[in-house]
Enzyme design. Sequence first.
Site, PDB file in Angstrom:
ATOM      1  N   LYS A 283      -8.843 -17.948  -4.513  1.00 28.98           N
ATOM      2  CA  LYS A 283      -7.685 -17.238  -5.065  1.00 28.98           C
ATOM      3  C   LYS A 283      -7.267 -16.156  -4.084  1.00 28.98           C
ATOM      4  O   LYS A 283      -8.061 -15.281  -3.737  1.00 28.98           O
ATOM      5  CB  LYS A 283      -8.035 -16.631  -6.422  1.00 28.98           C
ATOM      6  CG  LYS A 283      -6.932 -15.748  -7.007  1.00 28.98           C
ATOM      7  CD  LYS A 283      -7.406 -15.011  -8.256  1.00 28.98           C
ATOM      8  CE  LYS A 283      -6.378 -14.009  -8.759  1.00 28.98           C
ATOM      9  NZ  LYS A 283      -6.870 -13.229  -9.918  1.00 28.98           N
ATOM     10  N   ASP A 288      -1.651  -7.864  -6.922  1.00 32.89           N
ATOM     11  CA  ASP A 288      -1.409  -8.325  -8.284  1.00 32.89           C
ATOM     12  C   ASP A 288      -0.924  -7.170  -9.163  1.00 32.89           C
ATOM     13  O   ASP A 288      -1.713  -6.361  -9.637  1.00 32.89           O
ATOM     14  CB  ASP A 288      -2.677  -8.938  -8.881  1.00 32.89           C
ATOM     15  CG  ASP A 288      -2.441  -9.487 -10.280  1.00 32.89           C
ATOM     16  OD1 ASP A 288      -1.261  -9.704 -10.637  1.00 32.89           O
ATOM     17  OD2 ASP A 288      -3.423  -9.697 -11.003  1.00 32.89           O
ATOM     18  N   LYS A 295       0.622  -4.706 -15.351  1.00 36.01           N
ATOM     19  CA  LYS A 295      -0.650  -4.058 -15.666  1.00 36.01           C
ATOM     20  C   LYS A 295      -0.400  -2.613 -16.084  1.00 36.01           C
ATOM     21  O   LYS A 295       0.520  -1.960 -15.585  1.00 36.01           O
ATOM     22  CB  LYS A 295      -1.570  -4.078 -14.444  1.00 36.01           C
ATOM     23  CG  LYS A 295      -2.074  -5.451 -14.047  1.00 36.01           C
ATOM     24  CD  LYS A 295      -2.967  -5.357 -12.825  1.00 36.01           C
ATOM     25  CE  LYS A 295      -3.426  -6.739 -12.387  1.00 36.01           C
ATOM     26  NZ  LYS A 295      -4.369  -7.347 -13.339  1.00 36.01           N
ATOM     27  N   ASP A 306      -7.404  -8.632  -4.992  1.00 40.41           N
ATOM     28  CA  ASP A 306      -7.295  -9.860  -5.773  1.00 40.41           C
ATOM     29  C   ASP A 306      -7.235 -11.106  -4.900  1.00 40.41           C
ATOM     30  O   ASP A 306      -7.063 -12.215  -5.400  1.00 40.41           O
ATOM     31  CB  ASP A 306      -6.073  -9.790  -6.694  1.00 40.41           C
ATOM     32  CG  ASP A 306      -6.276 -10.545  -7.997  1.00 40.41           C
ATOM     33  OD1 ASP A 306      -7.432 -10.793  -8.370  1.00 40.41           O
ATOM     34  OD2 ASP A 306      -5.271 -10.896  -8.639  1.00 40.41           O
ATOM     35  N   ASP A 365       0.149 -12.187 -15.964  1.00 43.66           N
ATOM     36  CA  ASP A 365      -1.022 -11.583 -15.325  1.00 43.66           C
ATOM     37  C   ASP A 365      -2.213 -12.534 -15.336  1.00 43.66           C
ATOM     38  O   ASP A 365      -3.271 -12.207 -14.806  1.00 43.66           O
ATOM     39  CB  ASP A 365      -1.377 -10.259 -16.007  1.00 43.66           C
ATOM     40  CG  ASP A 365      -2.320  -9.405 -15.174  1.00 43.66           C
ATOM     41  OD1 ASP A 365      -2.341  -9.585 -13.933  1.00 43.66           O
ATOM     42  OD2 ASP A 365      -3.047  -8.566 -15.747  1.00 43.66           O
ATOM     43  N   GLU A 367      -2.349 -15.159 -13.545  1.00 47.85           N
ATOM     44  CA  GLU A 367      -1.709 -15.909 -12.462  1.00 47.85           C
ATOM     45  C   GLU A 367      -2.690 -16.619 -11.545  1.00 47.85           C
ATOM     46  O   GLU A 367      -2.350 -17.628 -10.916  1.00 47.85           O
ATOM     47  CB  GLU A 367      -0.813 -14.972 -11.640  1.00 47.85           C
ATOM     48  CG  GLU A 367      -1.495 -14.186 -10.538  1.00 47.85           C
ATOM     49  CD  GLU A 367      -2.581 -13.227 -11.030  1.00 47.85           C
ATOM     50  OE1 GLU A 367      -3.548 -12.998 -10.271  1.00 47.85           O
ATOM     51  OE2 GLU A 367      -2.495 -12.712 -12.154  1.00 47.85           O
ATOM     52  N   ARG A 369      -5.276 -18.439 -12.093  1.00 50.49           N
ATOM     53  CA  ARG A 369      -5.589 -19.816 -12.486  1.00 50.49           C
ATOM     54  C   ARG A 369      -4.446 -20.768 -12.137  1.00 50.49           C
ATOM     55  O   ARG A 369      -4.663 -21.956 -11.945  1.00 50.49           O
ATOM     56  CB  ARG A 369      -5.917 -19.863 -13.983  1.00 50.49           C
ATOM     57  CG  ARG A 369      -4.785 -19.488 -14.903  1.00 50.49           C
ATOM     58  CD  ARG A 369      -5.256 -19.109 -16.305  1.00 50.49           C
ATOM     59  NE  ARG A 369      -5.972 -17.841 -16.285  1.00 50.49           N
ATOM     60  CZ  ARG A 369      -6.537 -17.288 -17.364  1.00 50.49           C
ATOM     61  NH1 ARG A 369      -6.465 -17.893 -18.536  1.00 50.49           N
ATOM     62  NH2 ARG A 369      -7.160 -16.132 -17.275  1.00 50.49           N
TER      63      ARG A 369
END
Length: 521
Positions: A283, A288, A295, A306, A365, A367, A369
């Site tokens: 990933k 993010d 967030k 991230d 959020d 994201e 996956r």
Amino acid sequence: MTALTLSTAAASGLRADAIVVGVAKGAKGPVVALGAESVDKAYDGKLASVLETLGASGGEGEVTKLPAPSGFKAPVVLAVGLGAVPEKDSAYDADTLRRAAGAAARALAGTKKAGFALPVTDAADAGAVAEGALLGAYSFDAYKGNGKDTKAAKGKGKAEKAEGDKGGKAPLAEVALLGAKPRDKAHKAAVERATAVTEELNRARDLINTPPNDLNPEAFAAVASAAAKEHGVKVQVLDEKALAKGGYGGILGVGVGSDAPPRLVKLSYTSSKAKKHLAFIGKGITYDSGGISLKPAGHNETMKCDMSGAAAVFAAVISAARLGLEVNVTGWLALAENMPSGSATRPGDVLRMYSGKTVEVLNTDAEGRLVLADAITKASEDKPDAIVDVATLTGAMMMALGGRTFGIMANDDAFRTAVHEIAEEVGEPSWPMPLPEHLLKGMDSPTADIANMGERMGGGLVAGLFLREFVGEGITWAHLDIAGPAYNEAAPFGYTPKGGTGSAVRTLVRLAERTAAGDLG
């Protein structure tokens, strides 16, 4: 970059700034560890009592400095705690040595050379001490001081600054490993391996620590491409046009809100002697914000980390190439920046993934996956023997396992166990987690094949179940959720710095080594 050499010099005769020795915690006080016999002799056999007088106990990570005895060319002896004395006839485990060497290296920041006289009984011990020292000496100061090279992290493996800059002390410049055998092939190989892996792990740390205004998907792809070409790894970069043409709806859906478009990078290391093929997927969300599902305040500041999964995969593939492992390793870096804007994916949007499945986005959020799912589907087309994805995926995993342990999920219990054992072997705390089938129902969608969110409780497991839906039929797969240990916001400890840690790099490398050796079937 901290240099490391194997030295046959006696501790007393080594020209250095310090000599590092180990001290353990015994039942009646500190006990001088193997490797420090000559140092203890120079103190008339009273080194343990001197240390006890100074308040040392031998507790793990404890560091005590004292003047070197008469006749030593180094002015300082540094005693580092190893923890409890091992049981009779047993040696210190590898990670104890790594942690002690790392603590000592950190304590010696600002010095030029140190001799490490820690317990080394075999080649594995030599490799562990080397690994710990090189990881502990890590420092990221590219953005401090005179600012001459604020992009030093990009592709150099370790950001350093000149001594005297106002950013702080320079890292320990040279480690001389005492007690190892420079002419012994096994010792030499262990130290060379440690050097290669730690250099790439430290490069991963650099990437994680680099601010997102200097490391967007395009910049990350450029670093990966340069390193791949340097080490004979084939590289392919899909830009936003290629991603759109190929139908990578997950990666595009996450990256569409940013001015910095997404990338999918494929790194291919091949060996002519390979009998197995591993695919590693990382990933790579370079920042993010949460997207439209923004967030809350206080949760954005460290979101440059991230992309830690992609950094780990990148480092592992380059390490495999440098080590010449007899296994094919393909790395996939799913890179995007998740930002809110007028073009960003909205909660309620439906994305058509590379696999052809549709996903209702209930939370932008969630994201990671989405980008991983596209990469997993693509990687499955090569029919690898196993796929391992690595991601800072869920806060739920941190709630379950804390900040130092990553979770492992898999579609094969034996493989999950093997990955867990490998992680523990290399000193990366992990825990096997289940994939309860009943949680799948929570991702049912009235408008798409699946939703990207399910039940709140067990959210880390829900994410794993989502990813499993995109694994090719018959392919063994494991998912490493490194949300906790990927970024250390607390004080440094052992060989772990504050900031990016390089979590999972050593697990992936050892998995590749064991696969090459035929140990995993």
